[in-house]
Write an enzyme that holds these catalytic residues in place. Structure first.
Site, mmCIF file in Angstrom:
data_model
loop_
_atom_site.group_PDB
_atom_site.id
_atom_site.type_symbol
_atom_site.label_atom_id
_atom_site.label_comp_id
_atom_site.label_asym_id
_atom_site.label_seq_id
_atom_site.Cartn_x
_atom_site.Cartn_y
_atom_site.Cartn_z
ATOM 1 N N HIS A 55 0.881 -1.169 0.000
ATOM 2 C CA HIS A 55 0.000 0.000 0.000
ATOM 3 C C HIS A 55 0.917 1.217 0.000
ATOM 4 O O HIS A 55 2.001 1.172 0.605
ATOM 5 C CB HIS A 55 -0.831 0.096 1.273
ATOM 6 C CG HIS A 55 -1.748 -1.061 1.516
ATOM 7 N ND1 HIS A 55 -1.366 -2.202 2.142
ATOM 8 C CD2 HIS A 55 -3.060 -1.207 1.222
ATOM 9 C CE1 HIS A 55 -2.393 -3.026 2.233
ATOM 10 N NE2 HIS A 55 -3.429 -2.458 1.677
ATOM 11 N N ASP A 58 2.384 1.732 3.322
ATOM 12 C CA ASP A 58 3.311 0.721 3.865
ATOM 13 C C ASP A 58 4.733 1.178 3.557
ATOM 14 O O ASP A 58 5.672 0.878 4.284
ATOM 15 C CB ASP A 58 3.140 -0.642 3.186
ATOM 16 C CG ASP A 58 1.772 -1.259 3.390
ATOM 17 O OD1 ASP A 58 1.091 -0.891 4.347
ATOM 18 O OD2 ASP A 58 1.402 -2.128 2.561
ATOM 19 N N MET A 89 2.526 -5.744 -7.870
ATOM 20 C CA MET A 89 1.213 -5.165 -7.537
ATOM 21 C C MET A 89 1.376 -4.051 -6.501
ATOM 22 O O MET A 89 2.272 -4.105 -5.673
ATOM 23 C CB MET A 89 0.314 -6.281 -6.977
ATOM 24 C CG MET A 89 -1.066 -5.881 -6.525
ATOM 25 S SD MET A 89 -1.170 -5.322 -4.806
ATOM 26 C CE MET A 89 -1.752 -6.802 -3.991
ATOM 27 N N GLU A 182 -11.061 -6.351 -4.955
ATOM 28 C CA GLU A 182 -11.047 -7.399 -3.927
ATOM 29 C C GLU A 182 -12.266 -7.268 -3.017
ATOM 30 O O GLU A 182 -12.479 -6.231 -2.389
ATOM 31 C CB GLU A 182 -9.760 -7.270 -3.108
ATOM 32 C CG GLU A 182 -9.666 -8.287 -1.993
ATOM 33 C CD GLU A 182 -8.345 -8.195 -1.243
ATOM 34 O OE1 GLU A 182 -7.381 -7.592 -1.758
ATOM 35 O OE2 GLU A 182 -8.282 -8.744 -0.124
ATOM 36 N N LYS A 184 -14.786 -8.400 0.212
ATOM 37 C CA LYS A 184 -14.774 -8.943 1.577
ATOM 38 C C LYS A 184 -16.153 -8.668 2.174
ATOM 39 O O LYS A 184 -16.695 -7.580 1.976
ATOM 40 C CB LYS A 184 -13.685 -8.241 2.396
ATOM 41 C CG LYS A 184 -13.468 -8.838 3.775
ATOM 42 C CD LYS A 184 -12.299 -8.161 4.490
ATOM 43 C CE LYS A 184 -12.034 -8.815 5.819
ATOM 44 N NZ LYS A 184 -10.958 -8.131 6.568
ATOM 45 N N GLU A 218 -9.853 -13.238 -2.544
ATOM 46 C CA GLU A 218 -9.067 -13.684 -1.389
ATOM 47 C C GLU A 218 -9.752 -14.878 -0.728
ATOM 48 O O GLU A 218 -10.947 -14.821 -0.406
ATOM 49 C CB GLU A 218 -8.886 -12.555 -0.366
ATOM 50 C CG GLU A 218 -8.243 -13.096 0.911
ATOM 51 C CD GLU A 218 -7.781 -12.052 1.900
ATOM 52 O OE1 GLU A 218 -7.258 -11.002 1.472
ATOM 53 O OE2 GLU A 218 -7.938 -12.309 3.110
ATOM 54 N N HIS A 221 -11.590 -14.267 2.564
ATOM 55 C CA HIS A 221 -12.782 -13.435 2.468
ATOM 56 C C HIS A 221 -13.986 -14.240 1.974
ATOM 57 O O HIS A 221 -15.102 -14.066 2.476
ATOM 58 C CB HIS A 221 -12.520 -12.244 1.551
ATOM 59 C CG HIS A 221 -11.477 -11.312 2.094
ATOM 60 N ND1 HIS A 221 -11.025 -10.221 1.406
ATOM 61 C CD2 HIS A 221 -10.790 -11.324 3.262
ATOM 62 C CE1 HIS A 221 -10.112 -9.593 2.135
ATOM 63 N NE2 HIS A 221 -9.945 -10.252 3.258
ATOM 64 N N ASP A 246 -5.321 -13.518 -3.765
ATOM 65 C CA ASP A 246 -4.807 -13.433 -2.394
ATOM 66 C C ASP A 246 -5.013 -14.783 -1.714
ATOM 67 O O ASP A 246 -6.150 -15.191 -1.444
ATOM 68 C CB ASP A 246 -5.545 -12.337 -1.601
ATOM 69 C CG ASP A 246 -4.951 -10.959 -1.843
ATOM 70 O OD1 ASP A 246 -4.018 -10.834 -2.659
ATOM 71 O OD2 ASP A 246 -5.414 -9.998 -1.188
ATOM 72 N N ASP A 256 -11.541 -12.055 10.694
ATOM 73 C CA ASP A 256 -10.575 -12.071 9.590
ATOM 74 C C ASP A 256 -9.228 -12.607 10.093
ATOM 75 O O ASP A 256 -8.454 -11.889 10.707
ATOM 76 C CB ASP A 256 -10.433 -10.618 9.117
ATOM 77 C CG ASP A 256 -9.462 -10.452 7.985
ATOM 78 O OD1 ASP A 256 -9.153 -11.440 7.310
ATOM 79 O OD2 ASP A 256 -9.030 -9.308 7.779
ATOM 80 N N ASP A 258 -6.598 -14.382 8.358
ATOM 81 C CA ASP A 258 -5.392 -14.270 7.517
ATOM 82 C C ASP A 258 -4.315 -15.277 7.914
ATOM 83 O O ASP A 258 -3.159 -14.925 8.176
ATOM 84 C CB ASP A 258 -4.828 -12.842 7.560
ATOM 85 C CG ASP A 258 -5.696 -11.849 6.801
ATOM 86 O OD1 ASP A 258 -6.417 -12.269 5.882
ATOM 87 O OD2 ASP A 258 -5.647 -10.653 7.127
ATOM 88 N N ASP A 288 -1.611 -13.197 1.235
ATOM 89 C CA ASP A 288 -2.102 -12.075 2.042
ATOM 90 C C ASP A 288 -2.448 -12.612 3.421
ATOM 91 O O ASP A 288 -3.615 -12.853 3.736
ATOM 92 C CB ASP A 288 -3.320 -11.434 1.373
ATOM 93 C CG ASP A 288 -3.728 -10.166 2.096
ATOM 94 O OD1 ASP A 288 -2.983 -9.734 2.990
ATOM 95 O OD2 ASP A 288 -4.799 -9.625 1.780
HETATM 96 C C1 GLT Z 1 -5.845 -5.552 4.235
HETATM 97 C C2 GLT Z 1 -6.892 -6.517 3.787
HETATM 98 C C3 GLT Z 1 -6.425 -7.345 2.650
HETATM 99 C C4 GLT Z 1 -6.211 -6.545 1.401
HETATM 100 C C5 GLT Z 1 -5.109 -5.578 1.519
HETATM 101 C C6 GLT Z 1 -5.085 -4.720 0.292
HETATM 102 S S1 GLT Z 1 -5.138 -4.669 2.968
HETATM 103 O O1 GLT Z 1 -4.820 -6.224 4.904
HETATM 104 O O2 GLT Z 1 -7.268 -7.354 4.882
HETATM 105 O O3 GLT Z 1 -7.281 -8.399 2.389
HETATM 106 O O4 GLT Z 1 -5.845 -7.424 0.369
HETATM 107 O O5 GLT Z 1 -5.629 -3.471 0.501
HETATM 108 MN MN MN Z 2 -6.433 -9.451 0.641
HETATM 109 MN MN MN Z 3 -8.020 -11.088 4.881
#
Ligand code: GLT
Ligand code: MN
Ligand code: MN
Length: 388
Positions: A55, A58, A89, A182, A184, A218, A221, A246, A256, A258, A288
């Site tokens: 980002h 970042d 990206m 993306e 979510k 993702e 998500h 992702d 969430d 991750d 991600d």
């Molecule tokens: C954030 C989010 C991710 C996205 C990123 C891109 S930022 O961490 O949870 O799923 O891919 O903006």
């Molecule tokens: Mn993501």
């Molecule tokens: Mn996520």
């Protein structure tokens, strides 16, 4: 059997925010020291990744002076040069700053919407300067907790207007750039607009430049929404819209998480990897995700290595699945076609419709054909658990 070592051709990437995650969560502070972007690039090179994504903030803090920005970008470029790590990206942080508390492109405040465009154009410039060819839009704050004060219809129009503007901006500047949206379902907002990849695909068709815009599905998500990730990816691929992906993992119906790729639901990860490899997806495999909060820097490296290793193990398992005679024999049986109704397949014609309507089916016989999915699934499980 390969050694499961990542190589550049595997196109494994991580975000600065992923291996750079300090373990802070809504209930506790950071447990790991913040790494600089240069340190992260070196860490990624050490573990064998191919690329790094970021980002805008970042890399360059939101309050950096122009001189600080230039120095940071210079140091980052040097680290990329020293390590061979690439930037496929980039994206914009449109969710952390309080200005975006009610969204960015969908904020009810026109000043915030204008600022979001301003920030994104600058972030696009930065991404392109560093070599990015894909630009991700994750609208984390584009949503509501209550629908009393923000129109879902108007928000959709605002989001489309912003993307149309930014497509024109990229074209105007002759940037070789594609946008990837993306989805979510929730978190950080109670409800986020366009909550699934399928919703994004429908939305893209309404834009002025649909050819420039695809999706960045993702795994976590879609799982948060209770969906089958591979099915979403297949739909995107079929539509020619799988511009990025992702990879991570997530227990269904949790916050969430991750998690490290393949760590929660290896079977779903297997079918996903098999899909990507079978169709020949050639883009980045972006992880991600982040290390458990329990872990220190060694754990961060183990996390990153683990994502790539699991992908490569599952890739080998997919090749094994495709070469397994018992599995293939079952698949041949499942897909068997004696060709007796071939005259009814394919495109519509009035004659075809007429003869199909007149044809007498043995409905009872159709209902008697079973499928050996139990056997096939157990062979898949045997294979995944390593006894095949
Ligand atoms: C954030 C989010 C991710 C996205 C990123 C891109 S930022 O961490 O949870 O799923 O891919 O903006
Ligand atoms: Mn993501
Ligand atoms: Mn996520």
């Amino acid at each position: 059997m390969t050694d499961f070592q990542p190589k550049p051709e595997h196109k494994f990437t991580f975000g600065l925010w992923t291996v750079g995650n300090t373990g802070a969560d809504p209930f506790g502070k950071a447990v790991r020291k913040a790494l600089s972007p240069v340190e992260i690039v070196h860490l990624l090179a050490e573990v064998g990744a191919w690329g790094v994504n970021f980002h805008d903030n970042d890399l360059v803090p939101i309050d950096a002076t122009p001189a600080q920005r230039d120095q940071i970008v210079k140091d980052f470029k040097q680290a990329l040069k020293d390590t061979g790590i690439v930037v496929p990206m980039a994206t914009t942080n449109l969710f952390s700053d309080p200005a975006f508390r009610d969204g960015a492109f969908t904020s009810n405040d026109p000043k915030v919407r204008a600022y979001a465009l301003h920030k994104t154009m600058r972030a696009i410039d930065l991404g392109v300067e560093l070599g990015a060819k894909t630009y991700v839009f994750w609208g984390g704050r584009e949503g509501t907790e209550t629908d009393a004060g923000k129109s879902a219809l108007e928000s959709g129009k605002r989001f489309a207007e912003a993307l149309n503007f930014l497509c024109e901006y990229a074209l105007d500047n002759q940037y070789d750039l594609k946008f990837a949206l993306e989805a979510k379902p929730n978190e950080p907002r109670g409800d986020i607009y366009l909550p699934t990849t399928g919703a994004m695909l429908g939305f893209i068709a309404t834009l002025d430049h649909p050819e420039m815009v695809g999706v960045n599905p993702e795994m976590a998500h879609e799982h948060m929404a209770g969906l089958n990730f591979m099915h979403a990816v297949a739909q995107a691929w079929g539509a020619g819209k799988l511009f990025h992906i992702d990879l991570n993992d997530q227990n269904y119906a949790r916050y969430d998480q991750d998690l490290r790729f393949g760590s929660q639901n290896p079977k779903a990860a297997f079918f996903l990897v098999k899909f990507l490899e079978d169709v020949g997806y050639a883009g980045s495999r972006h992880f991600d995700a982040h290390a458990y909060r329990t872990d220190n820097l060694d754990g961060v490296k183990a996390f990153a290595r683990g994502c790539m290793r699991t992908y490569l193990i599952l890739k080998e398992k997919a090749a094994q699945f495709n070469a397994d005679p018992d599995i293939q024999a079952l698949l041949a049986q499942i897909n068997a076609d004696d060709g007796s109704l071939v005259q009814f397949s394919g495109k519509y014609s009035a004659d075809k419709a007429k003869s199909l309507k007149a044809y007498e089916f043995d409905r009872v016989a159709l209902g008697q054909r079973g499928q050996p999915y139990e056997q096939l699934d157990q062979l898949t499980i045997d294979l995944l658990l390593g006894v095949r």
